[in-house]
Motif scaffolding. Structure first.
Motif, PDB file in Angstrom:
ATOM      1  N   ASP A   1       0.875  -1.074  -0.009  1.00  0.00           N
ATOM      2  CA  ASP A   1      -0.101   0.038   0.039  1.00  0.00           C
ATOM      3  C   ASP A   1       0.983   1.133  -0.020  1.00  0.00           C
ATOM      4  O   ASP A   1       1.941   1.466   0.560  1.00  0.00           O
ATOM      5  N   LEU A   2       0.548   2.468  -0.768  1.00  0.00           N
ATOM      6  CA  LEU A   2       1.313   3.374  -0.886  1.00  0.00           C
ATOM      7  C   LEU A   2       0.692   4.841  -0.780  1.00  0.00           C
ATOM      8  O   LEU A   2      -0.538   4.984  -1.487  1.00  0.00           O
ATOM      9  N   LEU A   3       1.038   5.695   0.148  1.00  0.00           N
ATOM     10  CA  LEU A   3       0.481   6.795   0.349  1.00  0.00           C
ATOM     11  C   LEU A   3       0.884   7.861  -0.993  1.00  0.00           C
ATOM     12  O   LEU A   3       2.377   8.220  -0.942  1.00  0.00           O
ATOM     13  N   VAL A   4       0.119   8.368  -1.826  1.00  0.00           N
ATOM     14  CA  VAL A   4       0.885   8.807  -3.187  1.00  0.00           C
ATOM     15  C   VAL A   4       0.384  10.414  -3.081  1.00  0.00           C
ATOM     16  O   VAL A   4      -0.747  10.743  -2.543  1.00  0.00           O
ATOM     17  N   LYS A   5       1.509  11.021  -3.331  1.00  0.00           N
ATOM     18  CA  LYS A   5       1.257  12.441  -3.329  1.00  0.00           C
ATOM     19  C   LYS A   5       1.829  13.051  -4.847  1.00  0.00           C
ATOM     20  O   LYS A   5       2.619  12.596  -5.332  1.00  0.00           O
ATOM     21  N   SER A   6       1.090  14.141  -5.014  1.00  0.00           N
ATOM     22  CA  SER A   6       1.475  14.974  -6.431  1.00  0.00           C
ATOM     23  C   SER A   6       0.995  16.176  -6.365  1.00  0.00           C
ATOM     24  O   SER A   6       0.038  16.561  -5.666  1.00  0.00           O
ATOM     25  N   THR A   7       1.812  16.994  -6.641  1.00  0.00           N
ATOM     26  CA  THR A   7       1.202  18.519  -6.943  1.00  0.00           C
ATOM     27  C   THR A   7       0.348  18.905  -7.878  1.00  0.00           C
ATOM     28  O   THR A   7      -0.348  19.908  -7.737  1.00  0.00           O
ATOM     29  N   GLU A   8      -0.084  17.652  -8.615  1.00  0.00           N
ATOM     30  CA  GLU A   8      -1.037  17.627  -9.654  1.00  0.00           C
ATOM     31  C   GLU A   8      -2.447  17.332  -9.088  1.00  0.00           C
ATOM     32  O   GLU A   8      -3.311  17.234  -9.806  1.00  0.00           O
ATOM     33  N   LEU A   9      -2.460  16.573  -7.986  1.00  0.00           N
ATOM     34  CA  LEU A   9      -3.703  15.899  -7.285  1.00  0.00           C
ATOM     35  C   LEU A   9      -4.169  16.883  -6.028  1.00  0.00           C
ATOM     36  O   LEU A   9      -3.410  16.648  -4.946  1.00  0.00           O
ATOM     37  N   SER A  10      -5.175  17.630  -6.354  1.00  0.00           N
ATOM     38  CA  SER A  10      -5.680  18.413  -4.971  1.00  0.00           C
ATOM     39  C   SER A  10      -6.881  18.962  -5.482  1.00  0.00           C
ATOM     40  O   SER A  10      -7.078  19.358  -6.759  1.00  0.00           O
ATOM     41  N   GLY A  11      -7.882  18.784  -4.520  1.00  0.00           N
ATOM     42  CA  GLY A  11      -9.224  19.193  -4.635  1.00  0.00           C
ATOM     43  C   GLY A  11     -10.239  18.084  -4.459  1.00  0.00           C
ATOM     44  O   GLY A  11     -10.007  17.168  -3.679  1.00  0.00           O
ATOM     45  N   SER A  12     -11.593  18.216  -4.845  1.00  0.00           N
ATOM     46  CA  SER A  12     -12.826  17.400  -4.723  1.00  0.00           C
ATOM     47  C   SER A  12     -12.872  16.444  -5.955  1.00  0.00           C
ATOM     48  O   SER A  12     -12.676  17.358  -7.173  1.00  0.00           O
ATOM     49  N   TYR A  13     -13.078  15.280  -5.937  1.00  0.00           N
ATOM     50  CA  TYR A  13     -13.464  14.408  -7.034  1.00  0.00           C
ATOM     51  C   TYR A  13     -14.408  13.574  -6.801  1.00  0.00           C
ATOM     52  O   TYR A  13     -14.868  13.275  -5.588  1.00  0.00           O
ATOM     53  N   GLN A  14     -15.035  12.748  -7.614  1.00  0.00           N
ATOM     54  CA  GLN A  14     -15.945  11.658  -7.749  1.00  0.00           C
ATOM     55  C   GLN A  14     -15.088  10.554  -7.819  1.00  0.00           C
ATOM     56  O   GLN A  14     -14.416  10.061  -8.828  1.00  0.00           O
ATOM     57  N   ASN A  15     -15.223   9.469  -6.951  1.00  0.00           N
ATOM     58  CA  ASN A  15     -14.767   8.117  -7.335  1.00  0.00           C
ATOM     59  C   ASN A  15     -15.807   7.431  -8.094  1.00  0.00           C
ATOM     60  O   ASN A  15     -16.852   6.938  -7.585  1.00  0.00           O
ATOM     61  N   LEU A  16     -15.292   7.153  -9.437  1.00  0.00           N
ATOM     62  CA  LEU A  16     -16.141   6.613 -10.109  1.00  0.00           C
ATOM     63  C   LEU A  16     -16.550   5.241 -10.117  1.00  0.00           C
ATOM     64  O   LEU A  16     -17.501   4.748 -10.474  1.00  0.00           O
ATOM     65  N   PHE A  17     -15.925   4.419  -9.410  1.00  0.00           N
ATOM     66  CA  PHE A  17     -16.266   2.982  -9.241  1.00  0.00           C
ATOM     67  C   PHE A  17     -17.145   2.928  -8.076  1.00  0.00           C
ATOM     68  O   PHE A  17     -17.885   2.114  -7.875  1.00  0.00           O
ATOM     69  N   GLU A  18     -17.075   3.851  -6.957  1.00  0.00           N
ATOM     70  CA  GLU A  18     -17.824   3.732  -5.606  1.00  0.00           C
ATOM     71  C   GLU A  18     -18.915   4.928  -5.738  1.00  0.00           C
ATOM     72  O   GLU A  18     -19.602   4.815  -4.800  1.00  0.00           O
ATOM     73  N   ASN A  19     -18.850   5.676  -6.775  1.00  0.00           N
ATOM     74  CA  ASN A  19     -19.699   6.834  -6.851  1.00  0.00           C
ATOM     75  C   ASN A  19     -19.850   7.818  -5.456  1.00  0.00           C
ATOM     76  O   ASN A  19     -21.035   7.977  -4.959  1.00  0.00           O
ATOM     77  N   LYS A  20     -18.695   8.105  -4.812  1.00  0.00           N
ATOM     78  CA  LYS A  20     -18.646   8.822  -3.487  1.00  0.00           C
ATOM     79  C   LYS A  20     -17.544   9.799  -3.790  1.00  0.00           C
ATOM     80  O   LYS A  20     -16.811   9.879  -4.711  1.00  0.00           O
TER      81      LYS A  20
END
Length: 454
Positions: free
Chosen positions: A412-431
């Protein structure tokens, strides 16, 4: 022999019913379609390869036709039927022979049923909004194809004047496309299936072994009847210039194979995606897959080749630019390499992965960014703190953006990126999912996350 001559006359007549004889308005529309290849219905579609012999216990067209509503629900748009023609007996391999040893290009293998059965299947598929393409073997024929008797000069000869097999394919004889009469016959035979059986295109076996100009001329002839989708078993941009709409994503599959073995990393998959535009034209795309009839029968099941990354790699084929392929049995989590020359029915069970593939198809079709090739968005690589374990990319079209993250590692990995920030919808779980630049997000080992930007 009489039947063969009559059939030749029939397809010769079909060959002369081309674009030049169409009414002006219809010819104008035909030319428009040629300029806008591929047909619109292929631009955000899912393709399914049908191994008819193994699909049901009796391996018939009628039995397969009953499965069409299930495949429609699965999200399938295009049915690719493996060769439907009678199979040669002379020099055949195994007890049933290979689909790809064609004895008669203008008939249906009686093992499967009749032309009437086939036409009814095509009609039912069309009623459900699906399209049908058939496998076409233009490079060689069975040794007992009537062409060998009537036109021996259509075949490739060695220095002793004997017909030869390509490679070690001893059950077939190689055709010689220097012969204009052969080209005409083969084009007219393909036109016959479009005109009389109402199919919607072809998957062309070993397309790169047949001259490109033959395919280009034949494509124009087919388009004089109706818009068609053309898939090349090849990986050659020359074939995509005029003749074909899609070819094989072999390079991606091989990268996935070697990555699963630990010989490559996520960075190699990212490198493939960054170089994808050089592999296609503006209007063409790859067919992406984790398996097909060759891979399954000769190289093993997806579980054997991909191990714990099997599911993640299947998801990947739906998200990268190109058309995703499902091979017969994948929705049943098929765990056996199917016999190629013998009867070996798929064990379907209760279709344990049907909901998985249905969800993938829905995600693809609900997000314009995921359309095939350049009809969707380009794959833009997202840099993370784990470049060798995490594949991250986005595809965007208009206001629609989908972000995909894959952890191909064993932790398991804690993934960080300067390009990932904000609100999203999880398309598989619809949340909803909130990602902060500093806190990142955890992706489980061999897991994936599909996000839609708000």
């Amino acid at each position: 022999m009489i039947k063969y001559v009559i059939t030749l006359l029939l397809i010769s007549v079909l060959g002369f019913s081309g674009c030049k004889n169409l009414p002006a308005e219809q010819q104008k529309e035909t030319n428009k379609e040629i300029q806008t290849r591929p047909p619109s219905w292929a631009r955000n579609s899912v393709i399914y390869e049908v191994n008819l012999r193994q699909f049901t216990n009796d391996g018939s067209i009628k039995a397969f036709t009953a499965e069409l509503p299930r495949l429609k629900k699965l999200g399938v748009d295009i049915l690719w039927m493996m060769p439907m023609h009678p199979i040669g007996v002379k020099n055949k391999k195994g007890s049933l022979g290979s689909y790809y040893a064609v004895k008669d290009y203008l008939d249906i293998n009686p093992e499967f049923g009749t032309k009437e059965d086939f036409r009814k299947m095509v009609d039912e598929a069309h009623k459900l909004g699906m399209y049908v393409i058939i496998d076409w073997v233009a490079n060689h024929t069975a040794w007992d194809n009537q062409m060998i008797v009537d036109h021996p000069d259509w075949y490739t000869l060695d220095e002793n004047g004997d017909m030869v097999s390509p490679y070690d394919w001893s059950d077939v004889a190689d055709l010689n496309y220097d012969k204009a009469e052969l080209r005409s016959y083969m084009t007219n035979a393909m036109m016959y299936w479009v005109k009389e059986m109402d199919i919607d295109g072809f998957r062309c076996d070993v397309a790169g072994m047949v001259p490109t100009d033959f395919w280009e001329q034949t494509r124009d002839s087919l388009e004089s009847i109706k818009p068609v989708f053309m898939l090349a078993e090849a990986e050659d941009t020359a074939l995509l210039q005029e003749a074909f709409d899609a070819d094989y994503g072999w390079t991606l599959m091989h990268v996935l194979n070697t990555t699963a073995k630990g010989e490559r990393t996520a960075a190699d998959i990212a490198n493939y995606l960054e170089n994808y535009p050089s592999k296609v034209t503006d209007r063409t795309f790859k067919m992406n897959f984790t398996t097909n009839h060759d891979e399954n029968s000769w190289n093993g099941t997806t579980s054997q080749r991909y191990g714990d990354n099997t599911e993640a790699f299947a998801v990947l084929t739906y998200l990268v630019p190109g058309m995703p392929l499902i091979y017969s049995g994948q929705e049943a989590n098929n765990q056996k390499a199917l016999e190629f020359f013998e009867k070996d029915p798929i064990v379907w069970g209760d279709y344990p992965l049907a909901a998985f593939y249905q969800k993938l198809a829905a995600i693809k079709k609900e997000n314009p960014a995921l359309a095939n090739g350049s009809y969707g968005g380009a794959a833009n690589i997202i840099k993370t703190n784990y470049p060798d374990e995490i594949l991250a990319f986005s595809r965007k079209s208009g206001d629609n953006e989908v972000i995909a993250l894959f952890n191909i590692g064993s932790d398991d990995l804690l993934v960080k990126s300067t390009e990932l920030s904000g609100s999203y919808q999880n398309l598989f779980e619809n949340k909803d999912v909130e990602i902060d630049v500093d806190s990142g997000i955890t992706i489980p080992a061999h897991g994936y996350l599909l996000l839609k930007s708000y």
